[in-house]
Design an enzyme around this catalytic site. Sequence first.
Site, PDB file in Angstrom:
ATOM      1  CD  GLU A  69     -12.946  -2.263 -26.331  1.00  0.00           C
ATOM      2  OE1 GLU A  69     -13.029  -1.670 -25.240  1.00  0.00           O
ATOM      3  OE2 GLU A  69     -13.403  -1.806 -27.389  1.00  0.00           O
ATOM      4  CG  ASP A  70     -14.183  -5.563 -22.978  1.00  0.00           C
ATOM      5  OD1 ASP A  70     -13.029  -5.116 -23.106  1.00  0.00           O
ATOM      6  OD2 ASP A  70     -15.170  -4.843 -22.749  1.00  0.00           O
TER       7      ASP A  70
END
Length: 183
Positions: A69-70
């Site tokens: 996600e990051d």
Amino acid sequence: MQLAMSSDAVILLETINFAAEKHRNQRRKDPEATPYINHPIGVARILSHEGGITDIEVLQAALLHDTVEDTDTTAEELEAVFGSTVSRIVQEVSDDKTLPKQERKRLQVEHAPHCSQQAKLVKLADKLYNLRDLNRCTPAGWTAERVQEYFLWAAQVVKGLRGTNSALEEKLQQLFSERGVKL
């Protein structure tokens, strides 16, 4: 290189190292701007220390839960290094960052009841860590109302995770009760 033949301690150290490398330039949004890696390590520790979880793949997924996600990590990369189960769990708990924030939040509530048991454990520990963090200090730029809205939304997600781990659920219930949030 897959880690299938290694001891649990070696596997966890390799996983922590991978996550630390991926998150090395990231900081939390708290006033101290603490290193981001503290978060996934804390989530894994909640699972083991408070939730009694010893499943190595769940602990690995907790350590890696924000990498797709990051960071620039791909699900394929996780599968190549850590195997299909860890990659699947991480994918289950990852938001699609191409979607607007409100849609991502709505989907978390909608998908929570349908996640695997392993993903539900990571989600419970992640919410517990984040809510404790919000009680400890307000992130830069957040109002008291935004913090309360986060608690209300987190309660909706946690509702869909009920029946997963009573110890973690009791701790979450306590945090919600302190905020006047009904589960």
